[in-house]
Design an enzyme around this catalytic site. Structure first.
Site, PDB file in Angstrom:
ATOM      1  N   LYS A  22      53.722  36.922  30.290  1.00 19.41           N
ATOM      2  CA  LYS A  22      52.902  38.058  29.569  1.00 19.41           C
ATOM      3  C   LYS A  22      52.506  39.098  30.787  1.00 19.41           C
ATOM      4  CE  LYS A  22      48.495  39.148  27.991  1.00 19.41           C
ATOM      5  NZ  LYS A  22      47.726  39.336  28.972  1.00 19.41           N
ATOM      6  N   ASN A  23      51.911  38.301  31.703  1.00 16.54           N
ATOM      7  CA  ASN A  23      51.442  39.502  32.820  1.00 16.54           C
ATOM      8  C   ASN A  23      52.555  39.956  33.656  1.00 16.54           C
ATOM      9  OD1 ASN A  23      48.746  39.271  31.712  1.00 16.54           O
ATOM     10  ND2 ASN A  23      48.079  37.842  33.086  1.00 16.54           N
ATOM     11  N   ARG A  93      45.265  46.112  28.370  1.00 12.04           N
ATOM     12  CA  ARG A  93      44.647  46.337  29.825  1.00 12.04           C
ATOM     13  C   ARG A  93      45.868  46.896  30.634  1.00 12.04           C
ATOM     14  NH1 ARG A  93      40.426  47.143  33.038  1.00 12.04           N
ATOM     15  NH2 ARG A  93      40.725  46.011  34.979  1.00 12.04           N
ATOM     16  N   CYS A 117      40.971  42.501  26.754  1.00 13.24           N
ATOM     17  CA  CYS A 117      39.830  41.691  26.584  1.00 13.24           C
ATOM     18  C   CYS A 117      38.431  41.962  27.144  1.00 13.24           C
ATOM     19  CB  CYS A 117      40.259  40.338  26.961  1.00 13.24           C
ATOM     20  SG  CYS A 117      41.601  39.594  26.003  1.00 13.24           S
ATOM     21  N   ARG A 122      35.510  44.965  34.463  1.00 11.40           N
ATOM     22  CA  ARG A 122      36.638  45.424  34.420  1.00 11.40           C
ATOM     23  C   ARG A 122      36.717  46.783  34.936  1.00 11.40           C
ATOM     24  NH1 ARG A 122      40.640  42.321  30.463  1.00 11.40           N
ATOM     25  NH2 ARG A 122      41.724  41.855  32.266  1.00 11.40           N
ATOM     26  N   PRO A 123      36.421  47.330  36.209  1.00  9.78           N
ATOM     27  CA  PRO A 123      36.678  48.331  36.480  1.00  9.78           C
ATOM     28  C   PRO A 123      38.179  48.657  37.110  1.00  9.78           C
ATOM     29  CG  PRO A 123      35.375  47.469  38.305  1.00  9.78           C
ATOM     30  CD  PRO A 123      35.359  46.625  37.169  1.00  9.78           C
ATOM     31  N   ILE A 124      38.516  50.101  37.263  1.00  8.14           N
ATOM     32  CA  ILE A 124      39.681  50.218  37.820  1.00  8.14           C
ATOM     33  C   ILE A 124      39.596  51.034  39.124  1.00  8.14           C
ATOM     34  CG2 ILE A 124      41.321  50.008  35.927  1.00  8.14           C
ATOM     35  CD1 ILE A 124      41.482  53.074  36.071  1.00  8.14           C
ATOM     36  N   ASP A 125      38.526  50.722  39.889  1.00 10.74           N
ATOM     37  CA  ASP A 125      37.994  51.624  40.984  1.00 10.74           C
ATOM     38  C   ASP A 125      39.126  51.420  42.291  1.00 10.74           C
ATOM     39  OD1 ASP A 125      36.774  49.109  40.745  1.00 10.74           O
ATOM     40  OD2 ASP A 125      35.474  49.597  42.682  1.00 10.74           O
ATOM     41  N   ASP A 309      42.235  32.550  33.534  1.00 11.06           N
ATOM     42  CA  ASP A 309      42.791  32.768  32.215  1.00 11.06           C
ATOM     43  C   ASP A 309      42.838  31.354  31.655  1.00 11.06           C
ATOM     44  OD1 ASP A 309      43.124  35.508  32.437  1.00 11.06           O
ATOM     45  OD2 ASP A 309      45.220  35.473  32.725  1.00 11.06           O
ATOM     46  N   ARG A 401      48.375  38.624  20.830  1.00  9.26           N
ATOM     47  CA  ARG A 401      48.499  39.627  21.956  1.00  9.26           C
ATOM     48  C   ARG A 401      49.156  38.843  22.930  1.00  9.26           C
ATOM     49  NH1 ARG A 401      43.568  41.790  24.629  1.00  9.26           N
ATOM     50  NH2 ARG A 401      45.385  42.274  25.869  1.00  9.26           N
TER      51      ARG A 401
HETATM   52  C1  UD1 Z   1      44.770  40.469  35.459  1.00 14.92           C
HETATM   53  C2  UD1 Z   1      45.560  39.827  34.216  1.00 14.92           C
HETATM   54  C3  UD1 Z   1      44.272  38.983  33.559  1.00 14.92           C
HETATM   55  C4  UD1 Z   1      43.785  37.852  34.707  1.00 14.92           C
HETATM   56  C5  UD1 Z   1      43.290  38.530  36.063  1.00 14.92           C
HETATM   57  C6  UD1 Z   1      42.818  37.716  36.980  1.00 14.92           C
HETATM   58  C7  UD1 Z   1      47.108  41.428  33.508  1.00 14.92           C
HETATM   59  C8  UD1 Z   1      47.255  42.419  32.324  1.00 14.92           C
HETATM   60  N1  UD1 Z   1      45.624  40.768  33.260  1.00 14.92           N
HETATM   61  O1  UD1 Z   1      43.768  41.205  35.118  1.00 14.92           O
HETATM   62  O2  UD1 Z   1      44.990  38.211  32.542  1.00 14.92           O
HETATM   63  O3  UD1 Z   1      42.680  37.339  33.965  1.00 14.92           O
HETATM   64  O4  UD1 Z   1      44.242  39.410  36.324  1.00 14.92           O
HETATM   65  O5  UD1 Z   1      43.893  36.826  37.542  1.00 14.92           O
HETATM   66  O6  UD1 Z   1      47.773  41.031  34.287  1.00 14.92           O
HETATM   67  N2  UD1 Z   1      38.293  44.400  39.989  1.00 14.92           N
HETATM   68  C9  UD1 Z   1      37.457  45.704  40.577  1.00 14.92           C
HETATM   69  N3  UD1 Z   1      37.774  46.766  40.504  1.00 14.92           N
HETATM   70  C10 UD1 Z   1      39.229  46.856  40.145  1.00 14.92           C
HETATM   71  C11 UD1 Z   1      40.091  46.085  40.000  1.00 14.92           C
HETATM   72  C12 UD1 Z   1      39.548  44.728  39.892  1.00 14.92           C
HETATM   73  O7  UD1 Z   1      36.272  45.384  40.779  1.00 14.92           O
HETATM   74  O8  UD1 Z   1      39.735  48.232  40.404  1.00 14.92           O
HETATM   75  C13 UD1 Z   1      37.683  43.183  39.810  1.00 14.92           C
HETATM   76  C14 UD1 Z   1      37.571  42.578  38.374  1.00 14.92           C
HETATM   77  O9  UD1 Z   1      36.385  43.394  37.739  1.00 14.92           O
HETATM   78  C15 UD1 Z   1      37.445  41.170  38.657  1.00 14.92           C
HETATM   79  C16 UD1 Z   1      38.381  40.983  39.890  1.00 14.92           C
HETATM   80  O10 UD1 Z   1      38.418  42.230  40.551  1.00 14.92           O
HETATM   81  O11 UD1 Z   1      36.177  40.843  38.877  1.00 14.92           O
HETATM   82  C17 UD1 Z   1      39.858  40.737  39.606  1.00 14.92           C
HETATM   83  O12 UD1 Z   1      40.397  41.211  38.643  1.00 14.92           O
HETATM   84  P1  UD1 Z   1      41.981  41.723  38.634  1.00 14.92           P
HETATM   85  O13 UD1 Z   1      42.748  40.652  39.464  1.00 14.92           O
HETATM   86  O14 UD1 Z   1      42.270  43.008  38.923  1.00 14.92           O
HETATM   87  O15 UD1 Z   1      42.150  41.562  37.011  1.00 14.92           O
HETATM   88  P2  UD1 Z   1      43.167  42.263  35.920  1.00 14.92           P
HETATM   89  O16 UD1 Z   1      44.128  42.968  36.680  1.00 14.92           O
HETATM   90  O17 UD1 Z   1      42.077  43.045  35.180  1.00 14.92           O
END
Ligand code: UD1
Length: 423
Positions: A22-23, A93, A117, A122-125, A309, A401
């Site tokens: 999936k991912n 996401r 989810c 879950r920020p995108i900073d 996960d 999903r």
């Molecule tokens: C992806 C996966 C999700 C999996 C996760 C960790 C997808 C679509 N989703 O989610 O299934 O659980 O990886 O393996 O592939 N963070 C920040 N700022 C950011 C980005 C992340 O603070 O800009 C933090 C997140 O809040 C979290 C950590 O970094 O605490 C890891 O998140 P990340 O690896 O980015 O997970 P996702 O990409 O959301």
């Protein structure tokens, strides 16, 4: 709304074939935008998130055909809608990958903030920091990310956490940037490597994927290609845990054993028997549960650590182990929404911050429960398969999903699971 009715207590037995990851799929589909020609993707999982992403690309003007065998042809050359702000985007996401892909290919986009989810903030900073380092201006107004760059240039980017999403998003934009980009503290998950392999097949130059440091030399153009997605580590892990939880004996086909080492290690520590095999064309794992399993402690960590996960699915198993298990969730701060539902089924669990303390009970009992997110749904399915009596699981759209045909696959293993459609 549909729900699952599961009569528990039947050991899973037989063989199951794991679908595409999936991912990886959710990143590779948007990555196809970067090519100046069509791409053909194979081994895609037929799950709701893939269907939604296909609809998003079509709404943007791309031609997308998806057949029943999980083969998708994407022709991105007709994309003419750069305003990706329609509601569908907030359903998943992974729509954040459109940021890197659109910036890399067209130099601008407006993107509705992604959904997905609810398992924490879950920020995108980190994604935005990465795009800015590559030379883009990025602003967020009214829930929309506006990004623009006259020209992207290579940069050195350090990630504060090894974020999967940020690593992949930066790779996508950097493929078309001028010069060399270096991502330090990059995520090493198998799907990061799969996306890099796909981009390299399109003519990109990415080195080091799967290690802490990824180097990307930007190219002016990328071309179309055919690519088969890797098997899903999390789906495989879910079936392994379900096999052990039900005291079953299941052969898991179409897997990459190294991706499953952390899961196999923990299941064996619990007392399960796992053997690896190779039938000449593919690897498989034979997973056998034993009598009452031992408690174990788990800390979720970035790959190659135990994946977040699978934290929820393995908790369902540990509720029935002998002794106390501790689970520390290090990746997402709010990933224990499944706990109250497991308690309804007779589990004994206390949550204190990021730690769940699970006191093993002799058995779980069927109950009416609700999935609160995708992997919480998987945890409840495992609990219901192992429980005494009948369970009803609602909100199974979360499970749709991310798991392809889960009820058919489980039924083929002898589970008594039925999907009931309600008005
Ligand atoms: C992806 C996966 C999700 C999996 C996760 C960790 C997808 C679509 N989703 O989610 O299934 O659980 O990886 O393996 O592939 N963070 C920040 N700022 C950011 C980005 C992340 O603070 O800009 C933090 C997140 O809040 C979290 C950590 O970094 O605490 C890891 O998140 P990340 O690896 O980015 O997970 P996702 O990409 O959301």
């Amino acid at each position: 709304m549909a729900y699952y009715r599961i009569n528990g207590g039947k050991p899973l037995e037989g063989q199951v074939t794991i679908s595409g990851a999936k991912n990886a799929a959710l990143a590779i589909i948007p990555a196809a935008i970067l090519a100046g020609q069509p791409c053909v993707l194979e081994n895609l999982p037929l799950i709701e998130d893939v269907q939604v992403l296909a609809r998003i690309l079509r709404t943007m003007g791309a031609e997308v055909e998806l057949n029943d065998n999980g083969c998708m042809r994407i022709d991105p050359t007709k994309i003419n809608n750069f305003d990706v702000t329609f509601d569908m985007v907030s359903k998943l996401r992974a729509s954040y990958y459109l940021l890197g892909a659109m910036l890399g290919r067209y130099g601008h986009t407006a993107l509705l903030l992604p959904g997905g989810c609810h398992i924490g903030n879950r920020p995108i900073d980190f994604h935005i920091k990465g795009m800015r380092a590559l030379g883009a201006t990025v602003e967020i107004k009214n829930g929309i990310v506006y990004a623009k760059a006259d020209e992207l240039h290579g940069a050195e980017i350090y990630l504060d956490m090894a974020s999967v999403g940020a690593t992949i998003n930066i790779m996508l934009a950097a493929c078309r940037a001028d010069g060399m980009t270096v991502i330090a503290n990059a995520a090493k998950e198998p799907h990061v490597v799969d996306v890099a392999n796909f981009l390299n097949m399109m003519g990109a130059s990415i080195k080091g994927a799967g290690t802490d440091v990824i180097r990307i030399r930007g190219r002016k153009e990328l071309h179309g290609c055919n690519y088969a997605i890797i098997p899903d580590q999390i789906e495989a892990g879910t079936f392994m845990i379900a096999a052990v939880a039900t005291k079953g004996n299941v052969v898991i086909n179409n897997i990459i054993p190294t991706h499953l080492e952390a899961i196999s290690a923990k299941l064996m520590e619990c007392g399960a028997h796992i053997t690896e095999g190779d039938d000449g064309s593919e690897f498989y794992l034979q997973v056998q549960g034993g009598d009452r399993l031992r408690a174990v402690n788990i800390k979720t960590l970035p790959y190659p650590g135990f994946p977040t996960d699978l934290q929820q699915p393995i908790m369902a198993l540990l509720t029935m182990s002998k002794g106390n298990s501790y689970i520390v969730e290090n990746i997402f701060e709010d990933r224990f929404n499944h706990v109250p539902e497991l308690i309804r089924m007779g589990a004994s669990i206390n949550v204190n911050g990021r730690t769940a303390i699970i006191e093993g009970v002799d058995r779980l009992y069927g109950a009416s429960v609700q999935a609160t997110d995708l992997r919480a749904g998987a945890a409840l399915v495992i609990a219901a398969l192992s429980a005494e009596g009948t369970s009803i699981i609602r909100n199974i759209h979360f499970i749709d999903r991310g798991y392809e045909n889960i009820e058919q696959k489980l039924r083929a293993l002898g589970a008594d699971i039925e999907r009931v459609e309600e008005d």
